[in-house]
Design a protein around this motif. Structure first.
Motif, short mmCIF file in Angstrom:
data_model
loop_
_atom_site.label_atom_id
_atom_site.label_comp_id
_atom_site.label_asym_id
_atom_site.label_seq_id
_atom_site.Cartn_x
_atom_site.Cartn_y
_atom_site.Cartn_z
N VAL A 385 -2.90 -1.94 -5.59
CA VAL A 385 -3.14 -1.38 -4.24
C VAL A 385 -2.08 -0.32 -3.95
O VAL A 385 -2.39 0.75 -3.42
CB VAL A 385 -3.12 -2.52 -3.18
CG1 VAL A 385 -3.10 -1.93 -1.77
CG2 VAL A 385 -4.33 -3.42 -3.36
N ALA A 386 -0.84 -0.58 -4.35
CA ALA A 386 0.24 0.40 -4.11
C ALA A 386 -0.07 1.71 -4.84
O ALA A 386 0.07 2.80 -4.27
CB ALA A 386 1.57 -0.17 -4.58
N PHE A 387 -0.52 1.61 -6.09
CA PHE A 387 -0.83 2.85 -6.82
C PHE A 387 -2.00 3.58 -6.17
O PHE A 387 -1.94 4.79 -5.93
CB PHE A 387 -1.18 2.55 -8.29
CG PHE A 387 -1.56 3.79 -9.06
CD1 PHE A 387 -0.59 4.62 -9.60
CD2 PHE A 387 -2.90 4.17 -9.19
CE1 PHE A 387 -0.94 5.79 -10.28
CE2 PHE A 387 -3.26 5.33 -9.86
CZ PHE A 387 -2.27 6.13 -10.41
N LEU A 388 -3.04 2.80 -5.85
CA LEU A 388 -4.25 3.45 -5.33
C LEU A 388 -4.00 4.05 -3.95
O LEU A 388 -4.65 5.02 -3.56
CB LEU A 388 -5.41 2.46 -5.28
CG LEU A 388 -5.90 1.97 -6.66
CD1 LEU A 388 -7.02 0.95 -6.51
CD2 LEU A 388 -6.36 3.13 -7.54
N SER A 389 -3.04 3.48 -3.22
CA SER A 389 -2.76 4.07 -1.91
C SER A 389 -1.59 5.07 -2.02
O SER A 389 -1.00 5.45 -1.01
CB SER A 389 -2.46 2.98 -0.88
OG SER A 389 -1.39 2.20 -1.36
#
Ligand SMILES: CCCCCCCCCCC/C=C/C(=O)SCCNC(=O)CCNC(=O)[C@H](O)C(C)(C)COP(=O)(O)OP(=O)(O)OC[C@H]1O[C@@H](n2cnc3c(N)ncnc32)[C@H](O)[C@@H]1OP(=O)(O)O
Length: 394
Positions: A385-389
Protein backbone atom coordinates in the motif's frame (compact mmCIF):
# COMPACT_ATOMS: atom_id res chain seq x y z
CA UNK A 1 -6.25 -33.30 -44.71
CA UNK A 2 -4.30 -32.01 -41.69
CA UNK A 3 -2.88 -35.47 -41.23
CA UNK A 4 -1.66 -35.62 -44.84
CA UNK A 5 0.05 -32.22 -44.56
CA UNK A 6 1.68 -33.30 -41.32
CA UNK A 7 2.94 -36.52 -42.78
CA UNK A 8 4.36 -34.69 -45.77
CA UNK A 9 6.11 -32.28 -43.46
CA UNK A 10 7.72 -35.21 -41.70
CA UNK A 11 9.00 -36.92 -44.80
CA UNK A 12 12.27 -35.21 -43.95
CA UNK A 13 13.24 -38.34 -42.16
CA UNK A 14 13.24 -40.33 -45.32
CA UNK A 15 15.42 -37.65 -46.91
CA UNK A 16 12.57 -36.37 -49.08
CA UNK A 17 12.56 -32.80 -47.75
CA UNK A 18 14.19 -30.08 -49.85
CA UNK A 19 14.07 -26.39 -48.95
CA UNK A 20 12.10 -24.33 -51.47
CA UNK A 21 14.08 -22.46 -54.10
CA UNK A 22 11.65 -19.61 -54.48
CA UNK A 23 11.73 -16.52 -52.26
CA UNK A 24 9.25 -17.01 -49.46
CA UNK A 25 7.36 -14.51 -47.38
CA UNK A 26 8.83 -14.76 -43.90
CA UNK A 27 6.95 -13.84 -40.76
CA UNK A 28 8.48 -10.95 -38.76
CA UNK A 29 11.74 -12.01 -37.13
CA UNK A 30 10.52 -11.25 -33.62
CA UNK A 31 7.98 -13.16 -31.62
CA UNK A 32 5.98 -10.59 -29.74
CA UNK A 33 4.53 -12.94 -27.21
CA UNK A 34 2.74 -10.52 -24.92
CA UNK A 35 -1.01 -10.78 -25.13
CA UNK A 36 -3.47 -13.39 -24.02
CA UNK A 37 -1.92 -16.86 -23.90
CA UNK A 38 -4.27 -19.13 -25.87
CA UNK A 39 -4.06 -22.77 -26.86
CA UNK A 40 -3.28 -23.22 -30.55
CA UNK A 41 -6.35 -24.02 -32.66
CA UNK A 42 -6.49 -26.77 -35.30
CA UNK A 43 -6.19 -23.98 -37.84
CA UNK A 44 -2.95 -22.68 -36.24
CA UNK A 45 -1.68 -26.23 -36.21
CA UNK A 46 -2.47 -26.77 -39.90
CA UNK A 47 -0.82 -23.43 -40.73
CA UNK A 48 2.27 -24.44 -38.79
CA UNK A 49 2.46 -27.71 -40.71
CA UNK A 50 2.42 -25.76 -43.96
CA UNK A 51 4.98 -23.29 -42.62
CA UNK A 52 7.37 -26.15 -41.85
CA UNK A 53 7.55 -26.97 -45.55
CA UNK A 54 8.55 -23.39 -46.33
CA UNK A 55 11.53 -23.16 -44.01
CA UNK A 56 14.52 -21.95 -45.96
CA UNK A 57 17.01 -23.87 -43.89
CA UNK A 58 17.08 -27.46 -42.79
CA UNK A 59 16.64 -27.11 -38.98
CA UNK A 60 18.73 -30.21 -38.23
CA UNK A 61 17.78 -33.70 -37.14
CA UNK A 62 17.28 -32.87 -33.48
CA UNK A 63 14.63 -30.27 -34.22
CA UNK A 64 13.03 -32.47 -36.89
CA UNK A 65 12.70 -35.23 -34.32
CA UNK A 66 10.99 -32.82 -31.95
CA UNK A 67 8.60 -31.72 -34.66
CA UNK A 68 7.83 -35.32 -35.52
CA UNK A 69 7.23 -36.25 -31.88
CA UNK A 70 5.01 -33.24 -31.21
CA UNK A 71 3.05 -33.88 -34.38
CA UNK A 72 2.42 -37.51 -33.44
CA UNK A 73 1.50 -36.56 -29.87
CA UNK A 74 -0.83 -33.80 -31.05
CA UNK A 75 -2.62 -36.03 -33.54
CA UNK A 76 -2.48 -39.50 -31.97
CA UNK A 77 -1.75 -38.92 -28.28
CA UNK A 78 0.87 -40.84 -26.26
CA UNK A 79 3.16 -43.19 -28.15
CA UNK A 80 1.29 -46.41 -28.92
CA UNK A 81 3.55 -47.94 -31.59
CA UNK A 82 5.64 -51.04 -30.89
CA UNK A 83 9.26 -50.24 -30.08
CA UNK A 84 11.43 -50.70 -33.23
CA UNK A 85 14.49 -52.95 -33.17
CA UNK A 86 17.83 -51.50 -32.00
CA UNK A 87 19.29 -51.58 -35.49
CA UNK A 88 16.50 -49.63 -37.10
CA UNK A 89 18.17 -46.36 -36.14
CA UNK A 90 15.84 -43.86 -37.77
CA UNK A 91 12.63 -45.52 -36.64
CA UNK A 92 14.13 -45.97 -33.18
CA UNK A 93 15.08 -42.26 -32.93
CA UNK A 94 11.56 -41.25 -33.98
CA UNK A 95 9.93 -43.68 -31.58
CA UNK A 96 12.17 -42.50 -28.72
CA UNK A 97 11.32 -38.86 -29.40
CA UNK A 98 7.58 -39.56 -29.41
CA UNK A 99 7.71 -41.88 -26.42
CA UNK A 100 9.68 -39.25 -24.44
CA UNK A 101 6.63 -36.99 -24.51
CA UNK A 102 4.87 -39.41 -22.15
CA UNK A 103 1.34 -38.29 -21.35
CA UNK A 104 1.72 -34.73 -22.63
CA UNK A 105 -1.84 -33.64 -23.51
CA UNK A 106 -2.67 -33.36 -27.22
CA UNK A 107 -3.51 -29.64 -26.87
CA UNK A 108 -0.13 -28.88 -25.25
CA UNK A 109 1.68 -30.83 -27.95
CA UNK A 110 -0.22 -28.87 -30.60
CA UNK A 111 0.70 -25.58 -28.93
CA UNK A 112 4.36 -26.62 -28.56
CA UNK A 113 4.44 -27.62 -32.22
CA UNK A 114 3.06 -24.24 -33.27
CA UNK A 115 5.50 -22.40 -30.98
CA UNK A 116 8.44 -24.40 -32.27
CA UNK A 117 7.57 -23.79 -35.92
CA UNK A 118 7.03 -20.13 -35.20
CA UNK A 119 10.46 -19.83 -33.57
CA UNK A 120 12.08 -21.68 -36.49
CA UNK A 121 10.43 -19.37 -38.98
CA UNK A 122 11.59 -16.39 -36.94
CA UNK A 123 15.19 -17.55 -36.72
CA UNK A 124 15.36 -18.68 -40.31
CA UNK A 125 14.00 -15.35 -41.50
CA UNK A 126 16.00 -13.17 -39.13
CA UNK A 127 19.17 -13.93 -41.05
CA UNK A 128 17.79 -12.43 -44.23
CA UNK A 129 15.74 -9.57 -42.86
CA UNK A 130 17.27 -6.09 -43.16
CA UNK A 131 18.27 -4.56 -39.83
CA UNK A 132 15.70 -1.78 -40.22
CA UNK A 133 12.91 -4.34 -40.02
CA UNK A 134 14.14 -5.52 -36.64
CA UNK A 135 13.05 -2.39 -34.80
CA UNK A 136 11.19 -3.21 -31.64
CA UNK A 137 7.59 -2.31 -31.10
CA UNK A 138 7.77 -0.17 -27.97
CA UNK A 139 4.39 -1.25 -26.70
CA UNK A 140 5.32 -4.92 -26.38
CA UNK A 141 6.40 -5.91 -22.90
CA UNK A 142 8.43 -8.89 -24.03
CA UNK A 143 10.34 -9.19 -27.27
CA UNK A 144 11.84 -12.47 -28.35
CA UNK A 145 14.31 -12.63 -31.22
CA UNK A 146 16.38 -15.46 -32.60
CA UNK A 147 19.55 -14.77 -34.51
CA UNK A 148 23.08 -16.17 -34.86
CA UNK A 149 22.14 -19.23 -32.78
CA UNK A 150 20.99 -17.03 -29.87
CA UNK A 151 17.39 -16.66 -28.69
CA UNK A 152 17.10 -13.38 -26.81
CA UNK A 153 14.20 -12.72 -24.44
CA UNK A 154 14.10 -8.99 -23.78
CA UNK A 155 12.04 -7.38 -21.02
CA UNK A 156 10.65 -4.34 -22.72
CA UNK A 157 8.85 -2.00 -20.32
CA UNK A 158 11.60 0.56 -19.87
CA UNK A 159 9.20 3.22 -18.57
CA UNK A 160 8.35 0.88 -15.66
CA UNK A 161 11.95 -0.30 -15.22
CA UNK A 162 10.92 -3.63 -16.77
CA UNK A 163 8.77 -4.61 -13.80
CA UNK A 164 7.16 -8.01 -14.36
CA UNK A 165 3.39 -8.14 -14.86
CA UNK A 166 1.58 -11.45 -14.41
CA UNK A 167 1.21 -11.62 -18.19
CA UNK A 168 4.98 -11.25 -18.55
CA UNK A 169 5.59 -14.20 -16.20
CA UNK A 170 3.38 -16.29 -18.47
CA UNK A 171 4.99 -14.97 -21.62
CA UNK A 172 8.49 -15.64 -20.34
CA UNK A 173 7.46 -19.22 -19.59
CA UNK A 174 6.18 -19.64 -23.13
CA UNK A 175 9.30 -18.04 -24.55
CA UNK A 176 11.52 -20.40 -22.54
CA UNK A 177 9.51 -23.40 -23.70
CA UNK A 178 9.87 -22.30 -27.31
CA UNK A 179 13.59 -21.52 -26.87
CA UNK A 180 14.24 -24.94 -25.38
CA UNK A 181 12.94 -26.47 -28.58
CA UNK A 182 14.02 -24.05 -31.27
CA UNK A 183 17.22 -24.31 -33.28
CA UNK A 184 19.12 -21.76 -31.18
CA UNK A 185 22.07 -22.92 -29.12
CA UNK A 186 22.00 -20.49 -26.20
CA UNK A 187 19.30 -18.32 -24.63
CA UNK A 188 19.72 -14.84 -23.22
CA UNK A 189 17.53 -12.78 -20.88
CA UNK A 190 18.11 -9.04 -20.83
CA UNK A 191 16.32 -5.72 -20.35
CA UNK A 192 15.53 -2.63 -22.44
CA UNK A 193 16.49 0.83 -21.24
CA UNK A 194 18.39 1.71 -18.08
CA UNK A 195 17.14 -1.14 -15.87
CA UNK A 196 17.57 -4.89 -16.20
CA UNK A 197 14.38 -5.43 -14.17
CA UNK A 198 12.74 -3.91 -11.08
CA UNK A 199 11.24 -7.26 -10.06
CA UNK A 200 7.62 -8.08 -9.54
CA UNK A 201 5.30 -5.33 -10.72
CA UNK A 202 3.75 -4.23 -7.46
CA UNK A 203 0.56 -3.28 -9.24
CA UNK A 204 -0.01 -7.05 -9.55
CA UNK A 205 -1.39 -6.61 -6.03
CA UNK A 206 -3.90 -3.96 -7.09
CA UNK A 207 -7.64 -4.31 -7.50
CA UNK A 208 -8.02 -7.64 -5.74
CA UNK A 209 -11.47 -7.85 -4.12
CA UNK A 210 -11.12 -8.56 -0.36
CA UNK A 211 -12.87 -11.93 -0.63
CA UNK A 212 -10.48 -13.01 -3.38
CA UNK A 213 -7.18 -12.16 -1.69
CA UNK A 214 -6.49 -15.66 -0.37
CA UNK A 215 -7.47 -17.28 -3.66
CA UNK A 216 -5.25 -14.86 -5.62
CA UNK A 217 -2.32 -15.51 -3.30
CA UNK A 218 -2.68 -19.26 -3.90
CA UNK A 219 -2.95 -18.92 -7.68
CA UNK A 220 0.01 -16.50 -7.74
CA UNK A 221 2.07 -19.04 -5.78
CA UNK A 222 1.26 -21.65 -8.45
CA UNK A 223 2.26 -19.18 -11.16
CA UNK A 224 5.52 -18.38 -9.35
CA UNK A 225 6.34 -22.04 -8.83
CA UNK A 226 5.70 -22.89 -12.51
CA UNK A 227 7.72 -19.88 -13.57
CA UNK A 228 10.79 -20.78 -11.51
CA UNK A 229 10.47 -24.46 -12.52
CA UNK A 230 11.02 -23.40 -16.15
CA UNK A 231 14.38 -21.90 -15.19
CA UNK A 232 15.38 -24.97 -13.15
CA UNK A 233 14.60 -27.27 -16.07
CA UNK A 234 15.84 -25.14 -18.96
CA UNK A 235 18.08 -27.48 -20.99
CA UNK A 236 20.32 -25.10 -22.97
CA UNK A 237 22.92 -22.62 -21.68
CA UNK A 238 21.02 -19.68 -20.17
CA UNK A 239 22.77 -16.34 -19.90
CA UNK A 240 21.67 -13.16 -18.13
CA UNK A 241 22.87 -9.94 -19.75
CA UNK A 242 22.32 -7.58 -16.82
CA UNK A 243 22.31 -4.19 -18.50
CA UNK A 244 21.42 -2.17 -15.37
CA UNK A 245 19.98 -2.41 -11.84
CA UNK A 246 18.19 -5.61 -10.89
CA UNK A 247 15.63 -5.94 -8.09
CA UNK A 248 13.75 -8.78 -6.40
CA UNK A 249 12.98 -11.87 -8.41
CA UNK A 250 15.22 -10.75 -11.26
CA UNK A 251 18.15 -11.06 -8.84
CA UNK A 252 17.18 -14.30 -7.13
CA UNK A 253 16.69 -16.06 -10.46
CA UNK A 254 20.30 -15.34 -11.42
CA UNK A 255 21.38 -18.35 -9.36
CA UNK A 256 19.59 -20.53 -11.93
CA UNK A 257 21.44 -19.05 -14.91
CA UNK A 258 24.62 -20.62 -16.25
CA UNK A 259 26.43 -17.34 -16.82
CA UNK A 260 25.66 -13.78 -15.66
CA UNK A 261 27.31 -10.82 -17.40
CA UNK A 262 26.77 -7.43 -15.79
CA UNK A 263 27.38 -3.83 -16.67
CA UNK A 264 29.35 -1.98 -14.00
CA UNK A 265 26.22 0.19 -13.65
CA UNK A 266 24.17 -2.82 -12.47
CA UNK A 267 23.18 -3.25 -8.83
CA UNK A 268 21.59 -6.26 -7.15
CA UNK A 269 18.86 -5.63 -4.60
CA UNK A 270 16.54 -8.09 -2.82
CA UNK A 271 14.47 -5.97 -0.40
CA UNK A 272 12.18 -8.80 0.69
CA UNK A 273 12.00 -7.93 4.38
CA UNK A 274 11.26 -4.30 3.51
CA UNK A 275 8.30 -5.58 1.50
CA UNK A 276 7.15 -8.04 4.18
CA UNK A 277 7.95 -10.83 1.72
CA UNK A 278 10.40 -13.72 1.57
CA UNK A 279 13.03 -14.99 -0.89
CA UNK A 280 12.10 -16.93 -4.01
CA UNK A 281 13.81 -18.27 -7.17
CA UNK A 282 15.59 -20.93 -5.03
CA UNK A 283 17.77 -18.15 -3.60
CA UNK A 284 17.19 -19.32 -0.02
CA UNK A 285 19.16 -22.44 -0.98
CA UNK A 286 21.50 -21.26 -3.76
CA UNK A 287 22.70 -17.95 -2.28
CA UNK A 288 24.05 -19.36 1.03
CA UNK A 289 25.80 -22.13 -0.93
CA UNK A 290 27.19 -19.64 -3.41
CA UNK A 291 28.33 -16.81 -1.13
CA UNK A 292 28.27 -18.30 2.36
CA UNK A 293 25.39 -17.92 4.84
CA UNK A 294 26.28 -14.51 6.25
CA UNK A 295 26.73 -12.73 2.93
CA UNK A 296 23.48 -14.33 1.77
CA UNK A 297 21.79 -13.14 4.96
CA UNK A 298 22.91 -9.54 4.30
CA UNK A 299 21.17 -9.70 0.95
CA UNK A 300 18.13 -11.87 1.63
CA UNK A 301 17.29 -10.86 5.22
CA UNK A 302 18.58 -7.28 5.42
CA UNK A 303 18.13 -6.29 1.76
CA UNK A 304 21.73 -5.10 1.28
CA UNK A 305 22.13 -3.80 -2.26
CA UNK A 306 25.29 -5.09 -4.00
CA UNK A 307 27.29 -3.28 -6.64
CA UNK A 308 28.26 -5.27 -9.73
CA UNK A 309 31.80 -5.71 -8.36
CA UNK A 310 30.46 -6.97 -5.02
CA UNK A 311 28.14 -9.39 -6.83
CA UNK A 312 31.16 -10.62 -8.80
CA UNK A 313 33.08 -11.21 -5.59
CA UNK A 314 30.11 -13.20 -4.19
CA UNK A 315 29.91 -15.43 -7.28
CA UNK A 316 26.48 -14.14 -8.31
CA UNK A 317 27.97 -12.52 -11.41
CA UNK A 318 30.41 -14.17 -13.83
CA UNK A 319 32.04 -11.04 -15.27
CA UNK A 320 31.59 -7.26 -15.09
CA UNK A 321 32.13 -4.94 -18.08
CA UNK A 322 32.37 -1.15 -18.32
CA UNK A 323 28.94 0.16 -19.26
CA UNK A 324 30.13 1.96 -22.40
CA UNK A 325 31.51 -1.25 -23.97
CA UNK A 326 29.13 -3.68 -22.24
CA UNK A 327 26.86 -4.56 -25.17
CA UNK A 328 29.69 -4.86 -27.68
CA UNK A 329 31.89 -7.05 -25.52
CA UNK A 330 29.13 -9.29 -24.23
CA UNK A 331 27.49 -9.96 -27.59
CA UNK A 332 30.85 -10.73 -29.21
CA UNK A 333 31.41 -13.37 -26.53
CA UNK A 334 27.93 -14.78 -26.85
CA UNK A 335 28.15 -15.04 -30.63
CA UNK A 336 31.35 -17.05 -30.26
CA UNK A 337 29.74 -19.35 -27.65
CA UNK A 338 26.75 -19.88 -29.91
CA UNK A 339 29.03 -21.49 -32.50
CA UNK A 340 29.97 -24.33 -30.14
CA UNK A 341 28.39 -27.75 -30.69
CA UNK A 342 24.90 -27.57 -29.16
CA UNK A 343 24.69 -31.12 -27.88
CA UNK A 344 28.03 -30.89 -26.10
CA UNK A 345 26.89 -27.69 -24.36
CA UNK A 346 23.56 -29.19 -23.29
CA UNK A 347 25.23 -32.34 -22.00
CA UNK A 348 27.79 -30.35 -19.99
CA UNK A 349 24.95 -28.31 -18.47
CA UNK A 350 22.96 -31.42 -17.63
CA UNK A 351 25.95 -33.05 -15.95
CA UNK A 352 26.61 -29.94 -13.88
CA UNK A 353 23.00 -29.53 -12.77
CA UNK A 354 21.07 -32.79 -12.70
CA UNK A 355 22.07 -33.86 -9.18
CA UNK A 356 20.61 -30.66 -7.74
CA UNK A 357 17.37 -30.59 -9.74
CA UNK A 358 15.19 -32.50 -7.34
CA UNK A 359 16.40 -30.37 -4.45
CA UNK A 360 15.77 -27.16 -6.39
CA UNK A 361 12.20 -28.18 -7.22
CA UNK A 362 11.56 -28.89 -3.55
CA UNK A 363 13.04 -25.54 -2.50
CA UNK A 364 10.96 -23.75 -5.12
CA UNK A 365 7.77 -25.44 -3.90
CA UNK A 366 8.46 -24.41 -0.31
CA UNK A 367 9.46 -20.83 -1.15
CA UNK A 368 6.27 -20.41 -3.22
CA UNK A 369 4.10 -21.86 -0.45
CA UNK A 370 5.62 -19.50 2.12
CA UNK A 371 5.23 -16.48 -0.16
CA UNK A 372 1.51 -17.17 -0.52
CA UNK A 373 1.32 -16.75 3.27
CA UNK A 374 3.45 -13.60 3.22
CA UNK A 375 1.28 -11.94 0.54
CA UNK A 376 -1.75 -11.96 2.84
CA UNK A 377 0.24 -10.77 5.89
CA UNK A 378 -0.17 -7.30 7.41
CA UNK A 379 3.56 -6.62 6.88
CA UNK A 380 3.31 -7.23 3.16
CA UNK A 381 0.00 -5.43 2.65
CA UNK A 382 1.32 -2.33 4.48
CA UNK A 383 4.48 -2.26 2.32
CA UNK A 384 2.54 -2.66 -0.94
CA UNK A 385 0.00 0.00 0.00
CA UNK A 386 2.90 2.36 0.81
CA UNK A 387 4.46 1.78 -2.61
CA UNK A 388 1.18 2.09 -4.48
CA UNK A 389 0.34 5.30 -2.67
CA UNK A 390 3.82 6.57 -3.61
CA UNK A 391 4.94 6.94 0.00
CA UNK A 392 7.77 4.50 -0.37
CA UNK A 393 10.59 3.85 -2.76
CA UNK A 394 13.36 1.35 -2.15
C1 LIG B 1 -1.67 -11.64 -4.54
C2 LIG B 1 -0.36 -11.34 -5.07
C3 LIG B 1 -0.14 -11.34 -6.55
C4 LIG B 1 1.27 -11.13 -6.89
C5 LIG B 1 1.75 -11.85 -8.13
C6 LIG B 1 3.11 -12.36 -7.90
C7 LIG B 1 3.75 -13.22 -8.92
C8 LIG B 1 5.14 -13.67 -8.54
C9 LIG B 1 5.88 -12.77 -7.57
C10 LIG B 1 7.29 -13.17 -7.33
C11 LIG B 1 7.91 -12.47 -6.12
C12 LIG B 1 8.75 -11.34 -6.53
C13 LIG B 1 9.19 -10.44 -5.64
C14 LIG B 1 9.95 -9.24 -6.05
O1 LIG B 1 10.39 -9.05 -7.14
S1 LIG B 1 10.16 -8.09 -4.79
C15 LIG B 1 10.75 -6.63 -5.60
C16 LIG B 1 9.63 -5.78 -6.12
N1 LIG B 1 10.16 -4.54 -6.67
C17 LIG B 1 10.23 -3.41 -6.00
O2 LIG B 1 9.86 -3.34 -4.86
C18 LIG B 1 10.75 -2.20 -6.75
C19 LIG B 1 9.79 -1.04 -6.64
N2 LIG B 1 10.31 0.09 -7.39
C20 LIG B 1 11.14 1.03 -6.87
O3 LIG B 1 11.51 0.98 -5.72
C21 LIG B 1 11.62 2.10 -7.78
O4 LIG B 1 10.66 2.29 -8.80
C22 LIG B 1 13.00 1.77 -8.43
C23 LIG B 1 14.09 1.82 -7.35
C24 LIG B 1 13.00 0.40 -9.11
C25 LIG B 1 13.33 2.81 -9.53
O5 LIG B 1 13.25 4.12 -8.97
P1 LIG B 1 13.41 5.41 -9.94
O6 LIG B 1 13.24 6.61 -9.08
O7 LIG B 1 14.64 5.29 -10.75
O8 LIG B 1 12.20 5.27 -10.97
P2 LIG B 1 10.63 5.38 -10.67
O9 LIG B 1 10.32 4.90 -9.32
O10 LIG B 1 10.15 6.72 -11.05
O11 LIG B 1 10.07 4.27 -11.70
C26 LIG B 1 9.55 4.61 -12.97
C27 LIG B 1 8.15 4.06 -13.07
O12 LIG B 1 8.22 2.62 -12.95
C28 LIG B 1 7.36 2.18 -11.90
N3 LIG B 1 7.94 0.98 -11.30
C29 LIG B 1 9.22 0.69 -11.12
N4 LIG B 1 9.36 -0.48 -10.55
C30 LIG B 1 8.14 -0.97 -10.35
C31 LIG B 1 7.62 -2.16 -9.77
N5 LIG B 1 8.41 -3.12 -9.33
N6 LIG B 1 6.30 -2.32 -9.75
C32 LIG B 1 5.46 -1.40 -10.23
N7 LIG B 1 5.88 -0.23 -10.78
C33 LIG B 1 7.22 -0.03 -10.83
C34 LIG B 1 7.31 3.36 -10.95
O13 LIG B 1 6.17 3.28 -10.14
C35 LIG B 1 7.26 4.51 -11.93
O14 LIG B 1 5.95 4.55 -12.44
P3 LIG B 1 5.26 5.99 -12.78
O15 LIG B 1 6.12 6.60 -13.83
O16 LIG B 1 3.89 5.62 -13.24
O17 LIG B 1 5.28 6.75 -11.49
Amino acid sequence: MARVVGLLAHRWFSGAFRGPLQVIRCPAPQLHVSGPAMAASQEDFAKAMNQVKLLKEDPGNEVKLKLYALYKQATEGPCNAPKPGMLDFILKAKWDAWNALGNLPKETARQNYVDLVSSLSASSCSQVTPAADKKQAESDSLVVTSEDGITTIRLNRPAKKNALTTQMYRDIMRALEAASEDSSRITVLTGSGDYYCSGNDLTNFKDIPPDKVEERAQSSAVLLRDFVDRFIDFPKPLIAVVNGPAVGISVTLLGLFDVVYASDRATFHTPFSHLGQSPEGCSSYIFPKMMGPSKAAEMLIFGKKLTAREALAQGLVTAVFPDDTFQKEVWARLKAYAKLPPNAMRIAKRLMRHQEKEKLHAVNAEESRVLAERWVSDECITAIVAFLSKKAKL
